[in-house]
Design an enzyme around this catalytic site. Structure first.
Site, PDB file in Angstrom:
ATOM      1  N   LYS A 169       9.091 -65.117  31.575  1.00  0.00           N
ATOM      2  CA  LYS A 169       9.591 -66.101  30.604  1.00  0.00           C
ATOM      3  C   LYS A 169      11.051 -65.820  30.336  1.00  0.00           C
ATOM      4  CE  LYS A 169       9.142 -69.430  27.615  1.00  0.00           C
ATOM      5  NZ  LYS A 169      10.244 -70.119  28.367  1.00  0.00           N
TER       6      LYS A 169
ATOM      7  N   LYS B 237      13.042 -58.150  24.513  1.00  0.00           N
ATOM      8  CA  LYS B 237      13.066 -59.208  23.499  1.00  0.00           C
ATOM      9  C   LYS B 237      11.694 -59.871  23.400  1.00  0.00           C
ATOM     10  CE  LYS B 237      16.443 -62.152  23.993  1.00  0.00           C
ATOM     11  NZ  LYS B 237      17.283 -63.356  24.252  1.00  0.00           N
TER      12      LYS B 237
ATOM     13  N   LYS C 116      14.913 -64.408  34.012  1.00  0.00           N
ATOM     14  CA  LYS C 116      16.073 -65.266  33.734  1.00  0.00           C
ATOM     15  C   LYS C 116      16.453 -65.963  35.022  1.00  0.00           C
ATOM     16  CE  LYS C 116      18.766 -66.297  30.240  1.00  0.00           C
ATOM     17  NZ  LYS C 116      18.461 -66.222  28.797  1.00  0.00           N
TER      18      LYS C 116
ATOM     19  N   GLY D  35      15.796 -73.217  28.283  1.00  0.00           N
ATOM     20  CA  GLY D  35      17.244 -73.402  28.198  1.00  0.00           C
ATOM     21  C   GLY D  35      18.013 -72.110  27.970  1.00  0.00           C
ATOM     22  N   ASP D  36      19.299 -72.189  28.191  1.00  0.00           N
ATOM     23  CA  ASP D  36      20.276 -71.137  27.856  1.00  0.00           C
ATOM     24  C   ASP D  36      21.632 -71.849  27.924  1.00  0.00           C
ATOM     25  OD1 ASP D  36      20.450 -68.023  27.464  1.00  0.00           O
ATOM     26  OD2 ASP D  36      22.081 -68.481  28.851  1.00  0.00           O
TER      27      ASP D  36
ATOM     28  N   SER E 264       9.521 -70.740  22.015  1.00  0.00           N
ATOM     29  CA  SER E 264       9.070 -71.160  23.351  1.00  0.00           C
ATOM     30  C   SER E 264       7.624 -70.711  23.568  1.00  0.00           C
ATOM     31  CB  SER E 264       9.955 -70.548  24.438  1.00  0.00           C
ATOM     32  OG  SER E 264      11.163 -71.254  24.572  1.00  0.00           O
TER      33      SER E 264
END
Ligand code: NDP
Ligand code: 2IT
Length: 448
Positions: free
Chosen positions: A93, A117, A129, A168-169, A380
């Protein structure tokens, strides 16, 4: 910050050698290792199980060609990435960053941070990522769609609702997630919660848009309260003016703080009367414009070129919400000299090691990114949960769950910092709490 433990030093050296051209990744690993010294000394079983050697090596790294066509019919090629770092506690994730600065090392640092995290959120999510060096700035909606479809055509082979769930980022918001979701559904012929940050009509969660910025303020509020203070009446600087910055500003203002500055990659605005957030939303969310347009409306506000200058404005609280390494040692010293008492991180790794040393040496309350900005990925996780159950919670239900998660994250940071002999060092607490859960899971699952 200096590591003394011989095993950690040796492993760090080997990690540096193996990833010699990835300075951001090495920076993230060094920070975590620094915090883990007391854990390693008490838990030789985790060393014996090879947990640390494995945790610094991604389970899988995917790099691929992303061809797309601009509005003039000209072909372009970008590079796509997905680093599936760790799946010990749940499906991979993490977000997708679209920015010209993206390279493998950046995606690896972000994926590595995401492991700890996500562990802190209390939800079952592994770390990953992705992204591309594609620059969304100045592109038409059609070009964005063309890129997103091409990106997903390849990425769809490697992700899935129970395998890897991107989001998103930087540079990836609701528009991009929508195009990617549509393409995944077309290719796979299945409607599943394979992405988060989706639009509300098609499986998105209420409060996901607000979640990272709100969560940052929920965490910071806990940290302030534990140290006998609050947001009320405080002067706040917020860098960036994207998704995280905007909703951090909204929540901080609702807590009675006066936010006086925001920025983008060109420069910053200073409004001594307090930021007019409706105008910032209009400029950034509706028009996709530049922050300097703010001073066209508010004539007594100032615009300055360059992003670093924002940290020279006197403040009580700094909330960096733009990008990595945006506060260096020099900026941190200026913040402290001007009376800043709190730095809490909305962006990922926004403070250099020298900046962190400056905070810790001067008693600045420091909310580290992997704890303070975990509200986005936590929500999320709540979106995934709603998709699995095929129902949708109200804004209030999601927001309340988010608030409770951020409280529990602060508690974990605080308690672990105390337990391992570093009271008040929430960075150490976050790294330790995030690590132990993943490490136990990796040990239990054997050498895989
Ligand atoms: P957005 O794309 O919405 O906004 C990014 C903001 O940061 C923009 O104002 C942008 O300015 C600025 N920025 C980006 N790159 C740079 C740079 N190299 N130098 C100076 N300013 C820059 O992204 P988000 O708000 O989503 O992300 C901001 C940070 O928060 C990132 O570090 C991200 O990883 C982190 N984060 C995001 C989460 C989320 O849910 N979205 C969750 C947790 C962390 P410009 O418009 O000029 O590019
Ligand atoms: O850095 C991050 O935590 C994010 N960009 C959000 C990731 C997610 O899966 O929501």
């Amino acid at each position: 910050m200096a590591i003394k433990n011989a095993y950690l030093l040796d492993l760090l050296e080997r990690t540096k050698k193996r990833n010699s051209n990835e300075p951001e990744f090495i920076q993230a690993v060094t920070e975590v290792f620094t915090s883990l010294e007391p854990v390693i000394e008490q838990r030789p079983d985790l060393v014996d199980a090879g947990v640390l050697e494995r945790i610094v090596e991604p389970e899988r790294q995917i790099m691929f060609r992303v061809p797309w066509i601009d509005d003039n019919g000209k072909p372009h090629v970008n590079r796509g990435y997905r680093v599936q770092f760790n799946s010990a506690i749940g499906p991979y994730k993490g977000g997708i960053r679209l920015h010209p600065s993206v390279n493998l090392g950046i995606i690896k640092f972000l994926g590595f941070e995401q492991i700890f995290k996500n562990s802190l959120t209390t939800l079952p999510m592994g770390g990953a990522k992705g992204g591309s060096d594609f620059d969304p700035k100045g592109k038409s909606d059609n070009e964005i769609m063309n890129f997103c479809q091409s990106f997903m055509t390849e990425l769809s082979k490697y992700i899935g609702a129970d395998c890897d769930v991107p989001a998103g980022d930087i540079g990836t918001g609701a528009r991009e997630i929508g195009f990617m979701f549509g393409q995944y559904k077309k290719i796979r012929n299945e409607w599943v919660g394979v992405l988060t940050g989706k639009g509300i009509p098609y499986g998105g969660s209420l409060a996901r848009t607000e979640a990272t910025g709100f969560g940052l303020c929920y965490f910071t509020k806990e940290m302030l309260a534990a140290n006998g203070t609050s947001f009320d009446g405080k002067t706040v600087l917020i860098s960036g003016s994207g998704n995280v910055a905007i909703y951090a500003c909204q929540k901080a203002q609702s807590y009675g703080a006066k936010v006086v500055a925001m920025s983008d990659s060109n420069g910053y605005i200073y409004d001594k009367n307090g930021i007019d957030l409706d105008l910032v939303k209009q400029i950034k969310e509706v028009r996709r414009g530049r922050i300097k347009e703010y001073v066209d409306v508010h004539k007594d506000a100032e615009y300055h070129e360059g992003c670093k200058g924002i940290w020279t404005i006197p403040c009580d609280i700094a909330l960096p919400c733009a990008t990595q390494n945006e506060i260096d040692g020099e900026s941190a010293k200026i913040l402290v000299k001007n009376g800043c008492k709190v730095v809490s991180e909305g962006a990922n790794m926004p403070s250099t090691p020298e900046a962190i040393d400056t905070y810790l040496a001067n008693g600045v309350l420091y909310g580290p990114a992997k704890a303070a900005n975990a509200g986005g990925v936590a929500t999320s996780g709540l979106e995934m949960c709603q998709n699995s159950m095929r129902l949708a919670w109200t804004f209030e239900e999601v927001d309340e769950k988010l608030h409770n998660i951020m409280k529990s994250i602060f508690k974990a940071c605080d308690e672990n910092a105390k337990k391992y002999g570093m009271p008040g060092n929430y960075m150490a607490g976050a790294n330790i709490a995030g690590f132990i859960k993943v490490a136990e899971a990796m040990k239990a699952q054997g050498n895989v």
